[in-house]
Design a protein around this motif. Sequence first.
Motif, PDB file in Angstrom:
ATOM      1  N   THR A  83       0.861  -1.177   0.000  1.00  4.83           N
ATOM      2  CA  THR A  83       0.000   0.000   0.000  1.00  4.83           C
ATOM      3  C   THR A  83       0.895   1.224   0.000  1.00  4.83           C
ATOM      4  O   THR A  83       1.890   1.277   0.705  1.00  4.83           O
ATOM      5  CB  THR A  83      -0.924   0.025   1.228  1.00  4.83           C
ATOM      6  N   GLY A  84       0.492   2.204  -0.802  1.00  4.90           N
ATOM      7  CA  GLY A  84       1.324   3.391  -0.916  1.00  4.90           C
ATOM      8  C   GLY A  84       0.487   4.659  -0.983  1.00  4.90           C
ATOM      9  O   GLY A  84       0.407   5.204  -2.054  1.00  4.90           O
ATOM     10  N   ILE A  85      -0.162   5.065   0.089  1.00  7.15           N
ATOM     11  CA  ILE A  85      -0.027   4.459   1.414  1.00  7.15           C
ATOM     12  C   ILE A  85      -1.419   4.137   1.992  1.00  7.15           C
ATOM     13  O   ILE A  85      -2.435   4.550   1.433  1.00  7.15           O
ATOM     14  CB  ILE A  85       0.727   5.402   2.406  1.00  7.15           C
ATOM     15  N   GLY A 114       2.454   0.292   3.633  1.00  9.77           N
ATOM     16  CA  GLY A 114       2.855   1.687   3.599  1.00  9.77           C
ATOM     17  C   GLY A 114       1.931   2.488   4.496  1.00  9.77           C
ATOM     18  O   GLY A 114       0.707   2.372   4.399  1.00  9.77           O
ATOM     19  N   VAL A 115       2.502   3.281   5.377  1.00  7.05           N
ATOM     20  CA  VAL A 115       1.736   4.038   6.374  1.00  7.05           C
ATOM     21  C   VAL A 115       1.894   5.525   6.100  1.00  7.05           C
ATOM     22  O   VAL A 115       3.014   6.008   5.891  1.00  7.05           O
ATOM     23  CB  VAL A 115       2.241   3.714   7.803  1.00  7.05           C
ATOM     24  N   GLY A 116       0.773   6.245   6.083  1.00  7.16           N
ATOM     25  CA  GLY A 116       0.843   7.680   5.862  1.00  7.16           C
ATOM     26  C   GLY A 116      -0.187   8.429   6.681  1.00  7.16           C
ATOM     27  O   GLY A 116      -1.046   7.828   7.336  1.00  7.16           O
ATOM     28  N   LEU A 182       6.596   0.537   5.906  1.00  9.23           N
ATOM     29  CA  LEU A 182       7.319   1.716   5.444  1.00  9.23           C
ATOM     30  C   LEU A 182       6.463   2.945   5.714  1.00  9.23           C
ATOM     31  O   LEU A 182       5.260   2.938   5.439  1.00  9.23           O
ATOM     32  CB  LEU A 182       7.620   1.620   3.952  1.00  9.23           C
ATOM     33  N   VAL A 183       7.071   3.991   6.241  1.00 13.69           N
ATOM     34  CA  VAL A 183       6.350   5.208   6.575  1.00 13.69           C
ATOM     35  C   VAL A 183       6.581   6.247   5.488  1.00 13.69           C
ATOM     36  O   VAL A 183       7.731   6.555   5.147  1.00 13.69           O
ATOM     37  CB  VAL A 183       6.793   5.767   7.950  1.00 13.69           C
TER      38      VAL A 183
END
Length: 283
Positions: A83-85, A114-116, A182-183
């Motif tokens: 996931t982005g993000i 992916g974390v946002g 991933l942040v």
Amino acid sequence: MRISTTIFLTDETITPVRLARELEQRGFAGLYVPEHTHIPVERTSPYPGGGDRELPREYTRTFDPFVALAQAAAVTERITLGTGITLVAQHDPIDLAKQAATLDHLSGGRLTLGVGFGWNREEADDHGVEWATRRELVRDRMGLMRALWAEEPTAYEGEFTGAVRPSHAHPKPVRGGAPRTLVGGAAGPKLYEHVCAYGDGWMPLGGGGLSRTLPELRARWQDAGRDPAALQIVPYAVLPNPGKLAHYAEQGVEEVVLQLPPGDETTVLRRLDAYQQYAQVGP
């Protein structure tokens, strides 16, 4: 260097199944997709792509990333599914923990979460997110999810999110503890704090300025007691050229995510043809 891709998958683009099969057959390393639950018509948040430009159509039509990636997982065996993000603040963390762990389990440990923190305030408002404290909310929700992913029943109580009592929660992420995380976000002390607290690395949009920003992140990573060799830097939504990829390699980057157009099958496969040279950069 691993070469992955990202695309706004919508009801008007190539399908997740066709794209995932093509990526695996062509030697690409992974598929990442973004998330927007909805885009309120009355929007004051500026488009992060620049200035007064109109928000591109694909933002309003994105698939749910976990459903799309589940389709991709079912027809592949090797590629990373990311996931982005994920807009963590807009999710119930108990539900999100289950979704992520299930996808990771069913794909054989291929999920990258992916974390946002988000940019569209109106979208977040509809989810009841307090904009000023959304980063703290994300940190709390990541803590709660990691409690559910723990091998033994573990309680968690956060300041900005709810609590969870010690619980049985299966499946667990394949690698144990959490899926690869991933942040995403702009460089700076707040971002670095999150990367060091619960991430495996940083997903910088575009990847510009790494020679300037990475020394500070690496110093903070070491100060947090993290293994210097474990920090992952994954430039995201990159438009490639050989010089740019060589520069990333010099900075210790081992994976780059190339941007695909949100187009139909013909358009996307044509771009994959153009990117084919980069897919062979490394294993």
